[in-house]
Scaffold this motif. Structure first.
Motif, short mmCIF file in Angstrom:
data_model
loop_
_atom_site.label_atom_id
_atom_site.label_comp_id
_atom_site.label_asym_id
_atom_site.label_seq_id
_atom_site.Cartn_x
_atom_site.Cartn_y
_atom_site.Cartn_z
N SER A 152 0.82 -1.20 0.00
CA SER A 152 0.00 0.00 0.00
C SER A 152 0.86 1.26 0.00
CB SER A 152 -0.92 0.01 1.22
OG SER A 152 -1.86 -1.04 1.16
N THR A 153 1.93 1.26 0.78
CA THR A 153 2.77 2.45 0.86
C THR A 153 3.49 2.71 -0.46
OG1 THR A 153 4.46 1.05 1.88
CG2 THR A 153 3.12 2.38 3.35
N ARG A 182 1.72 4.86 -3.22
CA ARG A 182 1.70 6.32 -3.17
C ARG A 182 2.86 6.89 -3.98
NH1 ARG A 182 -0.80 4.32 1.16
NH2 ARG A 182 -2.34 5.58 2.28
N GLY A 229 -5.07 -1.73 1.86
CA GLY A 229 -5.40 -0.56 2.67
C GLY A 229 -6.77 0.00 2.37
N ASP A 241 6.15 -0.83 7.31
CA ASP A 241 5.64 0.50 7.01
C ASP A 241 4.19 0.44 6.55
OD1 ASP A 241 6.34 -0.81 4.66
OD2 ASP A 241 7.00 1.00 3.63
N GLN A 242 3.81 -0.64 5.87
CA GLN A 242 2.42 -0.80 5.44
C GLN A 242 1.50 -0.99 6.65
OE1 GLN A 242 0.87 -3.21 1.88
NE2 GLN A 242 0.51 -4.63 3.56
N ARG A 249 1.92 0.05 9.68
CA ARG A 249 1.83 1.33 10.38
C ARG A 249 0.95 2.32 9.62
NH1 ARG A 249 5.84 -1.52 11.91
NH2 ARG A 249 7.09 -1.12 13.77
N GLN A 250 1.08 2.33 8.30
CA GLN A 250 0.28 3.26 7.50
C GLN A 250 -1.20 2.90 7.58
OE1 GLN A 250 1.27 6.16 5.68
NE2 GLN A 250 -0.96 6.33 5.94
N ALA A 274 -2.53 4.04 10.86
CA ALA A 274 -2.67 5.49 10.84
C ALA A 274 -3.91 5.91 10.05
CB ALA A 274 -1.42 6.14 10.25
N ASP A 275 -4.20 5.20 8.96
CA ASP A 275 -5.39 5.51 8.16
C ASP A 275 -6.66 5.24 8.97
OD1 ASP A 275 -3.84 6.25 6.02
OD2 ASP A 275 -4.06 4.34 4.95
N ARG A 293 -0.59 1.76 18.00
CA ARG A 293 0.34 2.46 17.11
C ARG A 293 1.53 3.01 17.91
NH1 ARG A 293 3.63 3.95 14.46
NH2 ARG A 293 3.66 5.10 12.49
#
Length: 326
Positions: free
Chosen positions: A90-91, A94, A116, A291-292, A294-295, A298-299, A318
């Motif tokens: 997902s990251t 972007r 995501g 990182d995915q 965590r993202q 966060a979303d 988180r």
């Protein structure tokens, strides 16, 4: 679009998922190609070694090299592609590169596999939504060997029984994608609710993965420490966020797995059923895509706060991940 047994399919990314699905698309008669960064060209052109895990049997090992390799968008634009599969996290989705690529795909069906909650809109922002098909990854794939695993270097993957990969989109496009994969021996189906299935699945799984990381990647510690309670509370919040986002009721399976008295014993039963070391895989794979995780958390937090839904457990989870980022 006409029926064909040799559709031209471009896999964007040549990681474990791209290699496994690319192989089965090739086996189904598709002309498969990979789009990779220039620094990976030579490695990709050399071909891949794949290990298909099987229940109660040794893995089946074989090579996969019958494909083209692209590193330049201008060259990609010269080809009339039937399907283009986005095989990255997902990251990685972007960035401006996606819009640049999508402007060169003509009438191709764009297949998105990202989990995501915001990924659906990210893809539809830069490509005609009527040409987009969304899929839910149901296989397990990783770079082999895992620590302690007796496999030659390559990519190992496992197609869990009774779990076809679902696809949604315009019916004729989703059906062509599913058929291309099924022809190659990988079960697939068309399900118009795939984005919701993916979102609810991710809302259940990602908090659990984060909790497992907090517990040091030990399934036993995860089951016996507060990490399990925090993760299931966070999953409950994430599922509420997803339900409101999609105007959909949380599935019974997701409501069940968010309960610690169900998830804990379920995690204890899972490892013996896997043809590889599940605990080692989870640490290896989800550390790489941390990182995915965590993202996505966060979303959920950002969207939940915008909705007016509780996000306390998600925020606690988180924050607990932050020490591992130092």
């Amino acid at each position: 679009m006409t029926e064909s047994s040799n559709e031209r399919i471009l896999m964007v990314g040549a990681g474990a998922v791209g290699q496994a699905y690319g192989y089965h698309l090739h086996q189904g008669g598709a002309d498969v190609a990979f789009l990779v960064k220039e620094k990976y060209r030579e490695e990709t052109e050399a071909g891949f070694v794949l290990h298909r895990h099987r229940m109660f049997r040794r893995p089946d090992t074989f090579g996969f090299a019958d494909f083209d390799v692209y590193t330049d968008y201008d060259e990609v634009e010269k080809v009339e592609w039937d399907q283009v599969w986005l095989c990255m996290s997902s990251t990685a989705l972007r960035g401006e590169w996606l819009e640049d690529l999508c402007g060169r795909l003509g009438d191709a069906t764009l297949v998105s596999l990202q989990p995501g909650i915001a990924d659906v809109h990210r893809v539809e922002e830069v490509y005609d939504p009527t040409k987009v098909v969304f899929g839910l990854i149901t296989l397990i794939a990783y770079g082999a060997p895992l620590p302690g695993e007796a496999l030659p270097e390559g990519v190992a993957y496992f197609l869990p029984p009774l779990t076809p990969i679902p696809f949604s989109g315009r019916p004729e496009r989703a059906a062509r994608v599913a058929h291309a994969l099924a022809r190659g021996g990988c079960r697939a189906t068309v399900d118009p609710k795939t984005p919701q299935l993916a979102a609810f699945g991710a809302a259940t799984m990602n908090p659990a993965i984060a909790g497992l990381e907090v517990a040091g990647w030990s399934l036993e510690r995860f089951r016996k420490t507060p990490a399990l309670e925090i993760a299931t509370a966070a999953a409950k919040e994430a599922l509420q966020v997803v339900g409101m986002y999609h105007f959909a009721k949380v599935p019974l399976s997701a409501r069940t797995l968010r309960r610690p008295e169900i998830l804990g014993p379920g995690l204890a039963l899972a490892p013996p059923l896997m043809p590889f070391d599940l605990e080692v895989y989870l640490e290896y794979h989800f550390t790489k895509v941390g990182d995915q995780t965590r993202q996505i958390l966060a979303d959920y937090i950002a969207l939940g706060e915008a909705q007016g839904n509780p996000t306390r457990a998600l925020r606690v989870l988180r924050r607990l991940l932050e020490p591992s980022e130092e």
